[in-house]
Design a protein around this motif. Structure first.
Motif, PDB file in Angstrom:
ATOM      1  N   LEU A 229       3.585  90.424  50.305  1.00 53.24           N
ATOM      2  CA  LEU A 229       5.006  90.778  50.344  1.00 53.24           C
ATOM      3  C   LEU A 229       5.308  91.729  51.494  1.00 53.24           C
ATOM      4  N   LEU A 230       4.401  92.679  51.734  1.00 47.11           N
ATOM      5  CA  LEU A 230       4.609  93.632  52.829  1.00 47.11           C
ATOM      6  C   LEU A 230       4.562  92.929  54.181  1.00 47.11           C
ATOM      7  N   GLY A 232       5.168  89.751  54.723  1.00 49.45           N
ATOM      8  CA  GLY A 232       6.369  88.929  54.815  1.00 49.45           C
ATOM      9  C   GLY A 232       7.596  89.751  55.165  1.00 49.45           C
ATOM     10  N   GLY A 233       7.671  90.963  54.615  1.00 50.49           N
ATOM     11  CA  GLY A 233       8.807  91.817  54.909  1.00 50.49           C
ATOM     12  C   GLY A 233       8.867  92.244  56.353  1.00 50.49           C
ATOM     13  N   VAL A 234       7.700  92.533  56.949  1.00 54.59           N
ATOM     14  CA  VAL A 234       7.660  93.007  58.345  1.00 54.59           C
ATOM     15  C   VAL A 234       7.835  91.845  59.326  1.00 54.59           C
ATOM     16  N   GLY A 236       8.482  88.584  58.682  1.00 47.38           N
ATOM     17  CA  GLY A 236       9.579  87.674  58.351  1.00 47.38           C
ATOM     18  C   GLY A 236      10.919  88.153  58.881  1.00 47.38           C
ATOM     19  N   THR A 237      11.196  89.465  58.777  1.00 49.01           N
ATOM     20  CA  THR A 237      12.476  89.981  59.271  1.00 49.01           C
ATOM     21  C   THR A 237      12.573  89.887  60.787  1.00 49.01           C
ATOM     22  N   THR A 240      12.921  85.865  61.706  1.00 43.30           N
ATOM     23  CA  THR A 240      14.225  85.287  61.364  1.00 43.30           C
ATOM     24  C   THR A 240      15.378  85.950  62.105  1.00 43.30           C
ATOM     25  N   ALA A 248      12.143  96.584  61.672  1.00 43.62           N
ATOM     26  CA  ALA A 248      11.064  96.039  60.839  1.00 43.62           C
ATOM     27  C   ALA A 248      10.002  97.099  60.573  1.00 43.62           C
ATOM     28  N   VAL A 251      11.200  99.024  57.709  1.00 50.07           N
ATOM     29  CA  VAL A 251      10.956  98.235  56.499  1.00 50.07           C
ATOM     30  C   VAL A 251       9.493  98.379  56.066  1.00 50.07           C
ATOM     31  N   GLY A 252       8.581  98.336  57.051  1.00 46.63           N
ATOM     32  CA  GLY A 252       7.159  98.459  56.750  1.00 46.63           C
ATOM     33  C   GLY A 252       6.802  99.805  56.145  1.00 46.63           C
ATOM     34  N   GLY A 255       8.061  99.857  52.604  1.00 44.02           N
ATOM     35  CA  GLY A 255       7.189  99.007  51.796  1.00 44.02           C
ATOM     36  C   GLY A 255       5.846  99.658  51.530  1.00 44.02           C
TER      37      GLY A 255
END
Length: 431
Positions: A229-230, A232-234, A236-237, A240, A248, A251-252, A255
């Motif tokens: 999940l972590l 994907g959060g870094v 992926g953002t 996309t 990001a 976000v990391g 997370g």
């Protein structure tokens, strides 16, 4: 004085200052000052002030301390232990068995660390005792860890990619995405090497643990959910387009704090330790970057990069020959300097030549990062070798020898990227 004489004098000054124990950042600034005072009409004082302020106040560079802090937070969690529990059931059926946890664990942790040394230390603290206790050959344990931990530089988020992106003025988000496929390629090559070795030496591989059912393997895989999940959060953002590399990074960090708190690792002491550790590391990097920015400006006023680019251009080297020469140059430089210093010391001189040869700067960034990875496991100044020596108490020459196959696999990866540049450019083109 001729360009060669000026270059020789400045290089000599550089090594004299480094050899006397002066910090790298101050050494770079000192060489730049001497160069501007002796060989340029521009006053050095105001140029240094403006340049250092400009390099330190770069918004793009904000991602760097955030990713460093994220890695420091995760370094103090039970992340590596969780990854081992989640990965081990799936690799038991592969030739080489649990040795692959070094490769897969380093690949996963690289995606949330950004640091080669942190990847090596974190994964090594968990796998070296475990694999040694199970009877795996020490040369394969240490070699696979030393090779795979270099992926911390290539798989995003990578600290050194941020440094290169700032120096080369290219998109850090595109650099991050460009490193994904080459990173997975290297991980596949490393695992392939272990499989071939295991098939040729079946007597050296301990017996597999008791088999687990598919349902039991899935149950153990739940330990991988937080780190997936972590990641994907870094990544992926960034991919996309939802967030920039700096956003990001924030976000990391959030997370990582949540993950640390959920594992019970977050308290006042670990929070303070992670913050101070990140501050110390970033201050060192920022000082090096500031000194390098001033040195780049000084070289520009003296005219050395332009003259060097003209000289290299006059040699008529093809892009392939130029890259070969640069690879050898960086491998030699890597015997004496760490990766970040190599990047900031040379980019001001190298980039005009690379651009003139028509080489894509995103592709060249991945090329440089892999060559710097190779320098992490080459003596005498291979950072990963020092980390492994501290954990195993082995001679550094022995550690370098068991890491040598992974050095050769990185050479193979460079050749594959040259033959198939789409491995680097495809993902960034899809952003």
């Amino acid at each position: 004085m001729s360009d060669m004489a000026i270059t020789g004098l400045l290089v000599l000054t550089l090594f004299l200052l480094l050899g006397s124990g002066v910090w790298i950042g101050l050494t770079l600034a000192g060489v730049a000052w001497i160069g501007m005072e002796l060989f340029s009409s521009r006053p050095a004082g105001d140029a240094m002030a403006v340049t250092i302020w400009g390099s330190a106040s770069s918004w793009t560079l904000t991602a760097l301390p955030l990713f460093v802090w994220m890695g420091e937070i995760l370094f103090r969690t039970k992340l590596s232990e969780s990854m081992f529990r989640g990965l081990a059931p799936w690799v038991n059926a592969l030739p080489g068995r649990l040795l692959h946890t070094n490769i897969l664990g380093s690949t996963i942790f690289a995606a949330v660390s950004g640091s080669s040394a942190a990847t090596c230390a974190t994964i090594g603290k968990m796998t070296i005792p475990e694999l040694s206790q199970r009877g795996y050959p020490p040369e394969k344990i240490v070699g696979s860890l030393g090779g795979a931990s270099t992926l911390g530089l290539l798989i995003p988020p990578s600290i050194i990619m941020i440094v290169y992106g700032v120096a080369a003025e290219v998109s850090i988000a595109k650099l991050f995405v460009a490193g994904v496929l080459p990173g997975l390629l290297l991980a596949a090559l490393f695992s392939g090497h272990l499989m071939v070795w295991a098939l040729l030496n079946p007597d050296k591989v301990p017996k597999a643990d008791a088999g687990l059912s598919f349902a039991q393997k899935l149950a153990e895989s739940r330990h991988l959910i937080p780190v997936v999940l972590l990641i994907g959060g870094v990544i992926g953002t960034i991919y996309t387009g939802i967030a920039t590399a700096t956003e990001a990074a924030a976000v990391g960090v959030v997370g990582a704090l949540i993950l640390s708190a959920s594992q019970g690792s977050l308290n006042a002491a670990t929070f303070k330790a992670s913050l101070l550790g990140a501050t110390r590391l970033y201050c060192m990097i920022a000082l090096i970057l500031a000194g390098a920015a001033f040195l780049t400006l000084a070289m520009g006023y003296i005219g050395l990069p332009r003259h060097l680019a003209e000289f290299v251009g006059s040699l008529g080297l093809s892009p392939g020959a130029l890259l070969l020469a640069l690879a050898l140059f960086y491998m030699l430089l890597g015997c004496f300097l760490d990766g970040i210093s190599m990047i900031v010391l040379t980019m001001g001189v190298i980039l005009p030549t690379v651009s003139a040869a028509g080489i894509d700067l995103i592709w060249f960034g991945i090329f440089v990062v892999i060559v710097v990875e190779m320098a992490q496991i080459t003596p005498p100044v291979g950072f990963n070798l020092f980390v492994l020596q501290g954990m195993t108490k082995r001679e550094i020459t022995w550690i370098a020898s068991v890491c040598a196959p992974y050095f050769l696999l990185m050479v193979l990866a460079l050749l594959l990227l040259w033959w198939f540049p789409g491995l680097v450019n495809w993902l960034p083109s899809r952003m």
